[in-house]
Every structure is written in C-alpha cells, then in structure tokens.
Motif scaffolding. Structure first.
Motif, PDB file in Angstrom:
ATOM      1  N   MET A  47     116.650  -1.962 -18.721  1.00 57.51           N
ATOM      2  CA  MET A  47     116.471  -3.411 -18.649  1.00 57.51           C
ATOM      3  C   MET A  47     116.304  -3.925 -20.079  1.00 57.51           C
ATOM      4  O   MET A  47     115.298  -3.655 -20.731  1.00 57.51           O
ATOM      5  N   VAL A  48     117.298  -4.660 -20.548  1.00 53.86           N
ATOM      6  CA  VAL A  48     117.296  -5.160 -21.918  1.00 53.86           C
ATOM      7  C   VAL A  48     118.403  -6.220 -22.010  1.00 53.86           C
ATOM      8  O   VAL A  48     119.435  -6.061 -21.357  1.00 53.86           O
ATOM      9  N   PRO A  49     118.230  -7.326 -22.704  1.00 53.42           N
ATOM     10  CA  PRO A  49     117.107  -7.702 -23.569  1.00 53.42           C
ATOM     11  C   PRO A  49     115.947  -8.395 -22.870  1.00 53.42           C
ATOM     12  O   PRO A  49     115.112  -8.995 -23.538  1.00 53.42           O
ATOM     13  N   TRP A  50     115.889  -8.327 -21.522  1.00 54.67           N
ATOM     14  CA  TRP A  50     114.669  -8.752 -20.833  1.00 54.67           C
ATOM     15  C   TRP A  50     114.489  -7.913 -19.578  1.00 54.67           C
ATOM     16  O   TRP A  50     115.403  -7.233 -19.132  1.00 54.67           O
ATOM     17  N   CYS A  51     113.260  -7.985 -19.019  1.00 54.29           N
ATOM     18  CA  CYS A  51     112.888  -7.189 -17.849  1.00 54.29           C
ATOM     19  C   CYS A  51     112.493  -8.114 -16.703  1.00 54.29           C
ATOM     20  O   CYS A  51     111.788  -9.101 -16.909  1.00 54.29           O
TER      21      CYS A  51
END
Length: 271
Positions: A47-51
């Motif tokens: 999970m990238v650039p957010w979760c």
C-alpha cells in the motif's frame, strides 16, 4: 531486468513475487503449505503512496488540494502501486528488489523501492519512497491476506483445520465512523470481528496461530496496524506508517533529503 514472476527459496520456505501484478507477494509456502490467500487481488500487496481510505479522495499538501480517483466510492483506497507493474531491479535465490515510479494519478514524481528477503523461518519486506523534486505526504503499508485455515494434503485435513487465532495487545483503537474512517477519537480496544486500525506505540506485534500447525508473528517498528478479519476465507494484519486517511491526519513528508522508509518482518515456527 524483466518483470516476470520471481521465486525465492530458503530452507523449506518458498515465496513467489509478482512484479507485474502490483509488486505483490502472491504466495508464501512453508513446508509446502500455502499461508496466503490465492488470486490476483490477494497474496500480500504493498500500500503506497497511501494506506487504507482517503476521505472523499482528497488530501492536502500545503495550500494545494489533490483528489485521487474514487476506487472505493466515496473514498480512494490503498494507494496506486497495487494497480501497476513494478520493475525488477535484481533478484537472487532469497532476495528480490523491485521498483515503481510514481505517476498519474498521483501528482508528484518519486520512486518506490521494495526489498523482499526470505529466510528459513522469516520474511522481511522493506519499502522506501524517495523524491528528488517536490516534497509530498505519503504512507507505506502492506496488506497480506492470510488463509483463515491451513489445509493439508487431503480433504480430511482441510475439513478438520481450525481457524487462525489473532493475538495482540494494542494501546488503543481508532474509533471507526460509519464511513469506515477514523473519527479522530481513540477508544479502548473492542472485541472483533474487526475492520479497524489500532495503535501499538512500541511497534506492531501481532501473532497468528493456526492451532497444531503454525505460529506466525507480524512485527514492525511502525505503530499502526489495521486488522481485518471479517471475510470468511482470510484475515489481514496490515502494518503501516499511519492510520487510514493519514495523508490528512498524520502526514509524513517525503523530501529530497529524507525518504519515507518502513519494514515488516514475519517470523514463523511449527507447532
């Protein structure tokens, strides 16, 4: 190098990495027994650039507001990296290094590097986000789907297999609103089933036990973990650098001088 599937081996453990399918670990077998749920959407994806979810897909970087595609309406979920092909930088018998260059719909340039290292009784996943241009908020996390039961080599073993047990002692639980996003309040941990984020200030430390079969510990120096055990087939233990909607509530800046880095290690033993 190509982005074809990579197989890592150490002792009686074997891992399959699929760079072209979101840089995910698609399989982890110990003594021939698969621990991860199979399928293109499952395994363990970065999970990238957010979760987790971003409320309404909107996040702010200074005075600038950005909006991500609403892939879980009315929110955006789990980043962009799981939906694109990664590139293999190098691979050996027990380690793979894969990379992903951030791009549309994410508004900032940057590079994500993931290192997957297999030992005889452990798997370490390390990830870094770096930029040489504009600074931006980001998160790192992993979303493994562990099989709820570990089937054996015959139908009787599978039918008799007991459900996995999840043991952990969080300091708090993020209160979850009707929109599945944290309200900003911290509450005492509640019993499951969960689709919830927990705080572990001393570092993530969650033990999964398949009775009579295997014990696996998920550890990370990060203090946030989402536990999702509502599905019938699998349970998820997701260490991450911030809570859901963390780009807004707990921003971690990636700058040209300071990348964002995180690591999780899974260790196991036979029972």
């Amino acid at each position: 190098m190509s982005n074809t599937d990579i197989t890592l081996t150490a002792g009686d453990a074997e891992v399959t990495v699929r760079p072209e399918n979101g840089g995910r670990v698609s399989g982890l077998r110990v003594g021939g027994v698969e621990l991860l749920r199979q399928g293109d959407r499952y395994g363990c994806f970065p999970m990238v650039p957010w979760c987790g979810r971003i409320r309404d897909g909107r996040f702010r970087n200074g005075a600038t507001v950005h909006r991500m595609p609403l892939n879980a309406p009315p929110n955006a979920i789990h980043g962009t990296a799981r939906d694109t092909a990664w590139r293999t930088a190098r691979a050996s018998e027990d380690e793979a290094v894969i990379t992903y260059d951030l791009g549309e719909p994410w508004p900032y340039p940057g590079r994500v590097t993931q290192v997957i290292t297999l030992g005889a009784d452990s798997l370490t996943l390390a990830m870094a986000v770096e930029t040489y241009e504009s600074s931006f908020p980001a998160q790192i996390g992993w979303h493994p789907w562990f099989n709820r039961t570990l089937g054996g080599t015959n139908a009787a073993d599978t039918a008799d297999a007991a459900d996995v047990r999840i043991d952990f002692t969080p300091a708090w639980q993020e209160e979850r609103g009707a929109d599945h996003l944290p309200t900003g309040r911290r509450i005492d941990p509640e019993p499951g089933p969960w689709d919830d984020c927990f705080g572990m200030p001393g570092g993530v430390d969650v033990t999964l036990t398949w009775p009579g079969r295997l014990e696996l510990k998920v550890a990370s120096r990060e203090e946030w973990v989402v536990v999702y055990d509502e599905p019938r087939e699998a349970v998820c233990v997701e260490p991450q650098t911030g809570p859901p909607d963390g780009l807004n509530s707990h921003p971690r800046l990636v700058t040209p001088l300071e990348p964002l880095e995180a690591t999780t290690t899974w260790t196991w033993r036979r029972l």
